[in-house]
Design a protein around this motif. Structure first.
Motif, PDB file in Angstrom:
ATOM      1  N   TYR A  48       0.798  -1.164  -0.005  1.00  0.00           N
ATOM      2  CA  TYR A  48      -0.099  -0.156   0.013  1.00  0.00           C
ATOM      3  C   TYR A  48       0.960   1.104   0.064  1.00  0.00           C
ATOM      4  CZ  TYR A  48      -3.698  -3.422   1.029  1.00  0.00           C
ATOM      5  OH  TYR A  48      -4.571  -4.514   1.031  1.00  0.00           O
ATOM      6  N   GLY A  49       2.081   1.310  -0.320  1.00  0.00           N
ATOM      7  CA  GLY A  49       2.865   2.489  -0.660  1.00  0.00           C
ATOM      8  C   GLY A  49       3.134   3.117   0.714  1.00  0.00           C
ATOM      9  N   ALA A  50       2.889   4.462   0.269  1.00  0.00           N
ATOM     10  CA  ALA A  50       3.201   5.607   1.433  1.00  0.00           C
ATOM     11  C   ALA A  50       1.988   5.550   2.664  1.00  0.00           C
ATOM     12  CB  ALA A  50       3.197   6.887   0.755  1.00  0.00           C
ATOM     13  N   GLN A  51       0.972   4.792   2.428  1.00  0.00           N
ATOM     14  CA  GLN A  51       0.026   4.720   3.560  1.00  0.00           C
ATOM     15  C   GLN A  51       0.675   3.936   4.598  1.00  0.00           C
ATOM     16  OE1 GLN A  51      -3.737   3.087   1.951  1.00  0.00           O
ATOM     17  NE2 GLN A  51      -3.885   4.406   0.217  1.00  0.00           N
ATOM     18  N   GLU A  52       1.492   2.821   4.168  1.00  0.00           N
ATOM     19  CA  GLU A  52       2.090   2.245   5.391  1.00  0.00           C
ATOM     20  C   GLU A  52       2.995   2.870   6.324  1.00  0.00           C
ATOM     21  OE1 GLU A  52       3.585  -1.434   4.046  1.00  0.00           O
ATOM     22  OE2 GLU A  52       1.983  -2.042   2.936  1.00  0.00           O
ATOM     23  N   VAL A  53       3.796   3.659   5.478  1.00  0.00           N
ATOM     24  CA  VAL A  53       4.669   4.403   6.266  1.00  0.00           C
ATOM     25  C   VAL A  53       3.962   5.352   7.024  1.00  0.00           C
ATOM     26  CG1 VAL A  53       6.736   6.167   5.898  1.00  0.00           C
ATOM     27  CG2 VAL A  53       6.362   4.072   4.747  1.00  0.00           C
ATOM     28  N   ASN A  54       3.083   6.317   6.554  1.00  0.00           N
ATOM     29  CA  ASN A  54       2.262   6.953   7.220  1.00  0.00           C
ATOM     30  C   ASN A  54       1.687   6.422   8.612  1.00  0.00           C
ATOM     31  OD1 ASN A  54       2.947   9.239   5.416  1.00  0.00           O
ATOM     32  ND2 ASN A  54       1.201   8.937   3.914  1.00  0.00           N
ATOM     33  N   ALA A  55       0.800   5.529   8.119  1.00  0.00           N
ATOM     34  CA  ALA A  55       0.422   4.857   9.557  1.00  0.00           C
ATOM     35  C   ALA A  55       1.205   4.554  10.548  1.00  0.00           C
ATOM     36  CB  ALA A  55      -0.301   3.517   9.016  1.00  0.00           C
ATOM     37  N   LEU A  56       2.488   4.020  10.305  1.00  0.00           N
ATOM     38  CA  LEU A  56       3.515   3.709  11.097  1.00  0.00           C
ATOM     39  C   LEU A  56       4.138   5.235  12.007  1.00  0.00           C
ATOM     40  CD1 LEU A  56       5.750   1.236   9.268  1.00  0.00           C
ATOM     41  CD2 LEU A  56       4.460   0.746  11.274  1.00  0.00           C
ATOM     42  N   LEU A  57       4.279   6.217  11.086  1.00  0.00           N
ATOM     43  CA  LEU A  57       4.478   7.321  11.719  1.00  0.00           C
ATOM     44  C   LEU A  57       3.492   7.920  12.862  1.00  0.00           C
ATOM     45  CD1 LEU A  57       5.938   9.316   8.541  1.00  0.00           C
ATOM     46  CD2 LEU A  57       7.384   8.450  10.451  1.00  0.00           C
ATOM     47  N   GLU A  58       2.325   7.778  12.443  1.00  0.00           N
ATOM     48  CA  GLU A  58       1.153   8.170  13.285  1.00  0.00           C
ATOM     49  C   GLU A  58       1.121   7.341  14.404  1.00  0.00           C
ATOM     50  OE1 GLU A  58      -1.642  10.848  14.216  1.00  0.00           O
ATOM     51  OE2 GLU A  58      -0.544  10.893  12.530  1.00  0.00           O
ATOM     52  N   ALA A  59       1.487   6.002  14.259  1.00  0.00           N
ATOM     53  CA  ALA A  59       1.511   5.024  15.425  1.00  0.00           C
ATOM     54  C   ALA A  59       2.429   5.390  16.526  1.00  0.00           C
ATOM     55  CB  ALA A  59       1.203   3.687  15.072  1.00  0.00           C
ATOM     56  N   ARG A  60       3.649   5.746  15.870  1.00  0.00           N
ATOM     57  CA  ARG A  60       4.576   6.097  16.732  1.00  0.00           C
ATOM     58  C   ARG A  60       4.572   7.414  17.626  1.00  0.00           C
ATOM     59  NH1 ARG A  60       7.482   5.385  20.409  1.00  0.00           N
ATOM     60  NH2 ARG A  60       9.579   6.651  20.623  1.00  0.00           N
ATOM     61  N   LYS A  61       3.994   8.497  16.637  1.00  0.00           N
ATOM     62  CA  LYS A  61       3.764   9.718  17.205  1.00  0.00           C
ATOM     63  C   LYS A  61       2.822   9.448  18.448  1.00  0.00           C
ATOM     64  CE  LYS A  61       2.835  12.851  14.212  1.00  0.00           C
ATOM     65  NZ  LYS A  61       2.145  13.672  13.413  1.00  0.00           N
ATOM     66  N   GLU A  62       1.791   8.535  18.501  1.00  0.00           N
ATOM     67  CA  GLU A  62       0.782   8.465  19.532  1.00  0.00           C
ATOM     68  C   GLU A  62       1.201   7.546  20.386  1.00  0.00           C
ATOM     69  OE1 GLU A  62      -2.886   7.547  17.674  1.00  0.00           O
ATOM     70  OE2 GLU A  62      -2.989   9.657  16.460  1.00  0.00           O
ATOM     71  N   GLU A  90      11.847   0.471  18.602  1.00  0.00           N
ATOM     72  CA  GLU A  90      12.156  -0.609  18.054  1.00  0.00           C
ATOM     73  C   GLU A  90      11.431  -1.238  17.000  1.00  0.00           C
ATOM     74  OE1 GLU A  90      15.354  -2.101  18.572  1.00  0.00           O
ATOM     75  OE2 GLU A  90      16.179  -0.799  20.186  1.00  0.00           O
ATOM     76  N   THR A  91      10.165  -1.499  17.402  1.00  0.00           N
ATOM     77  CA  THR A  91       9.163  -1.786  16.690  1.00  0.00           C
ATOM     78  C   THR A  91       9.190  -0.993  15.171  1.00  0.00           C
ATOM     79  OG1 THR A  91       7.799  -2.725  18.191  1.00  0.00           O
ATOM     80  CG2 THR A  91       6.765  -2.437  15.974  1.00  0.00           C
ATOM     81  N   PHE A  92       8.949   0.366  15.373  1.00  0.00           N
ATOM     82  CA  PHE A  92       9.116   1.419  14.282  1.00  0.00           C
ATOM     83  C   PHE A  92       9.971   1.010  13.405  1.00  0.00           C
ATOM     84  CE2 PHE A  92      10.031   5.489  12.540  1.00  0.00           C
ATOM     85  CZ  PHE A  92       8.918   5.763  11.866  1.00  0.00           C
ATOM     86  N   TRP A  93      11.445   0.967  14.051  1.00  0.00           N
ATOM     87  CA  TRP A  93      12.555   0.690  13.229  1.00  0.00           C
ATOM     88  C   TRP A  93      12.548  -0.688  12.412  1.00  0.00           C
ATOM     89  CZ3 TRP A  93      16.620   2.294  17.424  1.00  0.00           C
ATOM     90  CH2 TRP A  93      16.833   3.941  17.263  1.00  0.00           C
ATOM     91  N   ASP A  94      11.876  -1.559  13.004  1.00  0.00           N
ATOM     92  CA  ASP A  94      11.795  -2.995  12.408  1.00  0.00           C
ATOM     93  C   ASP A  94      10.906  -2.755  11.378  1.00  0.00           C
ATOM     94  OD1 ASP A  94      13.460  -4.144  14.181  1.00  0.00           O
ATOM     95  OD2 ASP A  94      11.914  -4.781  15.672  1.00  0.00           O
ATOM     96  N   GLU A  95       9.799  -2.242  11.411  1.00  0.00           N
ATOM     97  CA  GLU A  95       8.949  -2.018  10.238  1.00  0.00           C
ATOM     98  C   GLU A  95       9.382  -1.300   9.133  1.00  0.00           C
ATOM     99  OE1 GLU A  95       6.220  -3.821   9.926  1.00  0.00           O
ATOM    100  OE2 GLU A  95       6.758  -4.899  11.883  1.00  0.00           O
ATOM    101  N   MET A  96      10.384  -0.297   9.421  1.00  0.00           N
ATOM    102  CA  MET A  96      10.795   0.708   8.493  1.00  0.00           C
ATOM    103  C   MET A  96      12.016  -0.061   7.836  1.00  0.00           C
ATOM    104  SD  MET A  96       9.102   3.519   8.480  1.00  0.00           S
ATOM    105  CE  MET A  96       9.935   4.987   7.948  1.00  0.00           C
ATOM    106  N   ARG A 133      21.114   0.379  14.617  1.00  0.00           N
ATOM    107  CA  ARG A 133      20.397   0.879  15.719  1.00  0.00           C
ATOM    108  C   ARG A 133      21.092   1.488  17.097  1.00  0.00           C
ATOM    109  NH1 ARG A 133      15.664  -2.689  16.123  1.00  0.00           N
ATOM    110  NH2 ARG A 133      15.832  -2.942  13.895  1.00  0.00           N
ATOM    111  N   GLU A 134      21.988   0.617  17.392  1.00  0.00           N
ATOM    112  CA  GLU A 134      22.609   1.123  18.552  1.00  0.00           C
ATOM    113  C   GLU A 134      23.385   2.371  18.328  1.00  0.00           C
ATOM    114  OE1 GLU A 134      22.523  -0.164  21.500  1.00  0.00           O
ATOM    115  OE2 GLU A 134      21.389  -1.879  20.616  1.00  0.00           O
ATOM    116  N   ALA A 135      23.780   2.679  17.264  1.00  0.00           N
ATOM    117  CA  ALA A 135      24.673   3.804  16.828  1.00  0.00           C
ATOM    118  C   ALA A 135      23.424   4.948  16.895  1.00  0.00           C
ATOM    119  CB  ALA A 135      25.197   3.921  15.654  1.00  0.00           C
TER     120      ALA A 135
END
Length: 451
Positions: free
Chosen positions: A388-402, A408-414, A426-428
């Motif tokens: 679903y393209g950019a929709q997925e990234v936007n949904a992840l950004l919104e979920a992280r913001k809230e 860690e989950t946000f980085w995994d999905e990205m 991720r450590e750096a």
């Protein structure tokens, strides 16, 4: 047909009437001209390459617990410098296009080595040979306990023989069964063709080290209907439609002249049509002579273009190419559904490839007389990510913001979606974030350096 399509426009045109239909009254010269000028659009190959590339967006490699010996073999899996990833990609594309592909795990013969230590000292090792589906002449299997094993294999091969400055491809047929192999060479006599024994040797395994990787249901031991056969049929349909378009547009660009009320030349030749021709319509008494042009109606040209556009859209839909939303009359949901369906099919094919590669390593381990277990192979199958393209990234950004998901989950999905590259550490990144975002200090008592 699929093999000809994969070879491209030259192979299709060479086949002539097999793929480009000849009109009943079309002369040989006219058909030859139309054959040479018929356009070719490689939509089938575009779809095939799009499908075949998906499992290889990430490297095909051995699991981390693989031994150094297997890692060395994976770096040159076919003995010709190709690693496991490159070899697997060719096998997968062959199986997707033709419905099946074979892997023969072979071992050098006549090295003189008697013991395992001697073989290792000489660098003798097994290697994999890719076998095209239409080179597999016969496969026989039998049930042994819980396993189905290959007990006989007959395949087509060839060898280049050089005489002076000339090279000649000699057709060969290889037979393999537990305990022995034979190679037969084709020899053409004055009145017939014979197959004579070229070489033979022993094989120590109790089964034929052959893996049959299929992307569709098998009929018997070796027959498979190619999954993209319908797409190949539409490719030929498109080829004929483009030929008609080219013919129609040629006539439209060079309309025929008509001579109404005028006598035709004195000959008995048949009426010919096409650019640069004149049609005579002799008139009688009182008929005024006139000149005019005959050409296709402009509305017909538009219909031809629309028909070709619809054929191409059908090919791209059936070929699972439009995996993202599409504007226009077709609802975006329909294209998303097609994309999800294609990913489901692709995932099953990729899992089948993983099984085939691991089975080939089982045979490799047998040839190596390895005491360790054959390694597992890692093949990318997470295709639904990014559908679903950019929709997925936007949904992840919104979920992280809230704060609905962790950092860690946000980085995994990205990383799954390729937004963060393979170099992401991720450590750096945590250390950088700590510097850019110091702890909140409402009283202002923390030392800035410590903060």
């Amino acid at each position: 047909m699929i093999r000809a399509i994969r070879r491209g426009a030259a192979a299709i045109r060479e086949a002539g009437e097999k793929y480009l239909l000849k009109f009943p009254s079309e002369s040989k010269e006219e058909y030859s001209r139309r054959l040479k000028s018929s356009p070719w659009r490689p939509e089938f190959m575009d779809s095939l390459q799009t499908l075949s590339a998906k499992p290889f967006t990430k490297e095909v490699k051995l699991a981390e617990d693989a031994t150094p010996a297997f890692e060395d073999i994976a770096q040159n899996i076919d003995g010709q410098g190709n690693n496991l990833h490159v070899f697997a990609k060719d096998v997968f594309e062959g199986a997707v296009s033709m419905g099946a592909h074979g892997i023969l795990v072979d071992f050098p013969t006549g090295t003189g080595a008697v013991t395992l230590a001697q073989e290792r000292a000489q660098g003798v090792r097994p290697y994999w040979v890719p076998i095209n589906a239409d080179d597999i002449l016969e496969v026989t299997t039998e049930q042994r306990g819980a396993s189905r094993v290959v007990t006989y294999l007959r395949i087509k091969e060839s060898r280049i023989e050089k005489t002076g400055f000339e090279q000649r491809r000699v057709p060969l047929i290889r037979e393999i069964e537990p305990g022995a192999f034979r190679v037969w060479r084709e020899e053409k006599r004055a009145d017939k063709t014979e197959w004579v024994l070229d070489s033979e040797g022993a094989m120590t395994l109790d089964e034929v080290p052959f893996v049959f990787f299929a992307t569709a249901d098998k009929e018997g031991d070796q027959y498979v209907r190619p999954p993209l056969l319908d797409l190949a049929d539409i490719q030929i349909e498109l080829y004929n439609a483009l030929s008609k378009k080219e013919q129609t547009f040629t006539i439209a660009a060079s309309p025929m002249l008509t001579a109404n009320g005028m006598a035709a030349p004195d000959d008995d030749s048949a009426i010919e049509t096409g650019p640069g021709r004149v049609l005579y319509a002799p008139g009688g008494e009182g008929v005024n002579a006139s000149w005019d042009y005959i050409q296709p109606n402009a509305a017909n040209l538009k219909e031809i273009r629309e028909d070709i556009r619809e054929i191409i859209e059908d090919m791209r839909r059936i070929g699972m190419q439009p995996m993202t939303q599409k504007s226009g009359n077709t609802p975006a949901l329909a294209f998303q559904f097609d994309g999800e369906k294609s990913f489901t099919v692709l995932q099953s094919w990729a899992l089948g490839l993983k099984d085939a590669l691991e089975q080939a390593f089982v045979f490799t381990a047998k040839w190596m007389k390895s005491e360790g277990q054959a390694p597992s192979v890692m093949v990318h199958t997470d295709f639904a990510v990014g559908l679903y393209g950019a929709q997925e990234v936007n949904a992840l950004l919104e979920a992280r913001k809230e704060a609905q998901i962790s950092q860690e989950t946000f980085w995994d999905e990205m990383q799954r979606r390729g937004v963060l590259g393979p170099q992401f550490d991720r450590e750096a990144e945590k250390e950088r974030l700590a510097i850019e975002n110091p702890p909140f200090d409402p009283e202002g008592q923390l030392d800035p350096v410590v903060a």
